[in-house]
Enzyme design. Structure first.
Site, PDB file in Angstrom:
ATOM      1  N   ASP A  49      24.204  16.921   8.699  1.00 28.59           N
ATOM      2  CA  ASP A  49      23.472  18.037   9.276  1.00 28.59           C
ATOM      3  C   ASP A  49      22.138  17.570   9.863  1.00 28.59           C
ATOM      4  OD1 ASP A  49      23.269  21.064   9.505  1.00 28.59           O
ATOM      5  OD2 ASP A  49      21.410  20.613   8.417  1.00 28.59           O
ATOM      6  N   GLU A  68      25.289  15.693  13.492  1.00 26.33           N
ATOM      7  CA  GLU A  68      24.940  16.856  14.305  1.00 26.33           C
ATOM      8  C   GLU A  68      23.676  16.480  15.084  1.00 26.33           C
ATOM      9  OE1 GLU A  68      23.952  21.610  13.726  1.00 26.33           O
ATOM     10  OE2 GLU A  68      22.945  20.132  12.466  1.00 26.33           O
TER      11      GLU A  68
END
Length: 614
Positions: free
Chosen positions: A348, A377
């Site tokens: 993330d 990400e």
């Protein structure tokens, strides 16, 4: 990244629900932010982890590049280097920079300088860490990429290895499970709290009980949303990286899921957040309470007692990942789950931690499992995404996402514009990273919501996604018609990502036709070998709503055609490559009649020279 389309959908034909335009958060979300980033790159002493080659092997001498901004003069630059994993300081071995050239920068309307240094080849497995310092004209020392708050110089790193992207990744079909919303444990029902920010009761046992759905679909990997202890439904603010959130299950539940998945040739990816933790994490509580604690340096505190956090959200303090204590904690946690059998991580907000941290992280991950995947990400520019080569195995393809939704969701670009982007995009990245594609996720309006429930458009987008030579991701429920109850944007201007996290549909609520479509599509992708294709080439068409691209797979040639209009089109086969059979179609009515391919309204097809349709 900027909005796509107007504030509200305005497609011809009224009476449609209001759907807000796309907004993808990130540090480059607006034109003003992009301009400021370009200006910042031309100020001060900037390295931005520019090395060549970007992914060094033991034979490679590595060139380090630094920009001296228009606002700065330096008399010398030095690189402080360690090869034993320790943090570099002024007592370390140094390498001198030499001035390479001057550069004109139109944005700042001035000149900058490029300086370069070289680090000699290092043995296999070496972690090279370094810092860069310059002597300014007034005698002060300036660190490259210094922290804007603390003034601490940036710490950089790269790993010397021959660790390629795992082979299995290229053929993967990834199914994204938001655990709290996928399935409750057998015998239980959804809790149905007041809203979607509450706890709905999905569990790991629920995932296990519905594993056959994912297997039958044809997926080869499952990405689980965060499962570590957390005070929120989403879990992106962990309080412990070595345990499982009790409401989701136990360590034994995860172990059981991993075992069952591996028996079915499915890999398990965990969502891992190195960027930030919960403000209830014991390390943060200790750091906040005791300035002399070892954990204090894991975070960045300001003089007024405030602290650096994820996009200013106080409940998510950012981790100073270049601190050896913080990095060690995160790396130890990752290795713990790999030893249990996890096959990799979706990372993330991966642009938050430094690339040097990811070099350390990747080396540690590969020590436990050489086949583990690291997927970041990265909501940034193409050159920033590419800079993670050798540090990660791939990045989620937000750039393609934007264009797909602009073309097939919001109708704000035509087939030509999309085709040009697609060809150049895949050509530019080549094979340096894997770029998994997706149509939606847990932070944006679902694609089916964007298109007002028009499943023809969803099928067009899915066919495009699965025809391209990058791993596709399916967000849970897309394959059975799951949409939303409300747009992410509310009248008060707030954006509530949880609106895209509605509970999974089961039983008679599922769209059987759509599920069968996805199952057949995945099978066709596997049979054609397109996953191992060599890229795409746009074919010229006079119809602005007709996309035609040439693809290759397993030695065969294919043409993908998508008709975005409400009118049928006939395409001469002479304009296509490898056209002999319809390999896959989005629905009925797609047919070859004589020398023409007939595409009904909002229909698409993959055509090729195979012997039999799939």
């Amino acid at each position: 990244m900027a909005d796509t389309g107007s504030a509200l959908r305005a497609r011809s034909g009224s009476g449609l629900q209001e759907v807000t335009s796309d907004f993808i958060f990130g540090t480059l979300a607006t034109d003003d932010l992009r301009l400021e980033e370009l200006r910042k790159r031309q100020r001060g002493l900037r390295h931005d982890e520019r090395i060549s080659p970007i992914d060094p092997t033991p034979e490679d001498e590595v060139t380090i590049t630094v920009t001296v901004g228009a606002d700065l003069s330096v008399s010398e630059l030095r690189c402080y280097v360690t090869t034993d994993g320790s943090l570099p300081d002024e007592s370390c071995e140094t390498t001198a920079f030499s001035r390479a050239q001057s550069n004109w920068d139109t944005l700042t309307w001035s000149f900058t300088e490029t300086w370069q240094a070289t680090i000699p080849p290092q043995p296999e497995g070496t972690l090279v860490r370094y810092r860069i310092a310059g002597m300014a004209a007034d005698g002060t020392t300036i660190g490259a990429d210094a922290d804007e708050d603390t003034g601490e110089p940036g710490t950089f790193a790269y790993t010397v290895d021959r660790s390629p992207i795992p082979e299995w990744v290229h053929d993967a079909v990834i199914y994204h499970v938001f655990v709290d919303r996928f399935a409750p444990s057998p015998g239980n029902s959804w809790r149905e709290p007041d809203d979607l920010s509450g706890i709905w009761g999905g569990t790991l046992q629920g995932v296990i009980s519905r594993l056959d759905h994912i297997v039958d679909l044809g997926a080869t990997a499952i990405w689980l949303s965060p499962i570590f202890p957390s005070p929120t439904h989403h879990g992106y603010d962990a309080t412990d990286y070595h345990g499982i959130e009790p409401r989701l299950g136990s360590t034994e539940d995860l172990r059981h899921l991993i075992g069952l998945a591996h028996e079915r040739d499915i890999r398990i990816l965990l969502d891992f957040v190195a960027s930030h933790v919960s403000n209830e994490h014991p390390a943060f509580l200790k750091a906040r309470q005791d300035e002399d604690s070892a954990e204090r340096s894991w975070f960045t505190f300001h003089r007024d007692g405030s602290y650096r956090s994820y996009f200013g959200v106080e409940t998510m303090p950012k981790v100073a990942v270049d601190d050896d204590g913080a990095a060690g904690y995160l790396i130890d946690a990752a290795q713990h789950w790999l030893r249990m059998g996890v096959d990799g991580f979706r990372l993330d907000h991966a642009q938050g931690p430094s690339r040097g941290f990811w070099s350390r992280f990747r080396r540690a991950v590969r020590e436990v499992n050489p086949e583990a995947m690291l997927l970041g990400e990265i909501v940034e520019s193409a050159d920033t995404m590419a800079s993670y080569q050798g540090r990660l195995d791939g990045t989620l393809d937000f750039l393609l996402l934007q264009q797909v939704r602009a073309f097939l969701g919001f109708d704000v670009i035509g087939a030509d514009a999309f085709g040009r982007f697609l060809q150049r995009h895949l050509e530019w990245f080549g094979d340096r990273l894997v770029l998994p594609s997706f149509l939606d996720n847990h932070d944006m309006n679902r694609f089916l919501w964007v298109v007002n429930g028009d499943k023809r458009r969803l099928k067009l987008a899915a066919l495009l996604q699965f025809a391209l030579p990058q791993p596709p991701i399916i967000y849970y429920g897309t394959e059975v018609g799951l949409s939303q109850w409300h747009d992410l944007e509310y009248p008060d201007g707030t954006r509530r990502s949880e609106e895209s996290r509605t509970p999974m549909l089961w039983g008679d609520e599922q769209d059987d036709d759509l599920r069968d479509f996805y199952t057949a599509l995945i099978a066709a992708r596997r049979a054609t070998g397109i996953a191992r294709g060599s890229g795409v080439r746009m074919l010229p068409m006079t119809n602005a709503d007709l996309l035609a691209i040439h693809l290759e797979g397993d030695g065969q040639h294919y043409t993908l055609l998508l008709n975005r209009s409400e009118a049928a089109v006939d395409v001469p086969l002479t304009e296509l490559t490898g056209a002999g059979q319809i390999v896959f179609a989005t629905g009925k009515g797609v047919e070859i009649a004589g020398s023409m391919l007939h595409l009904p309204a909002m229909a698409g097809a993959l055509v090729g020279s195979v012997d039999e349709p799939l």
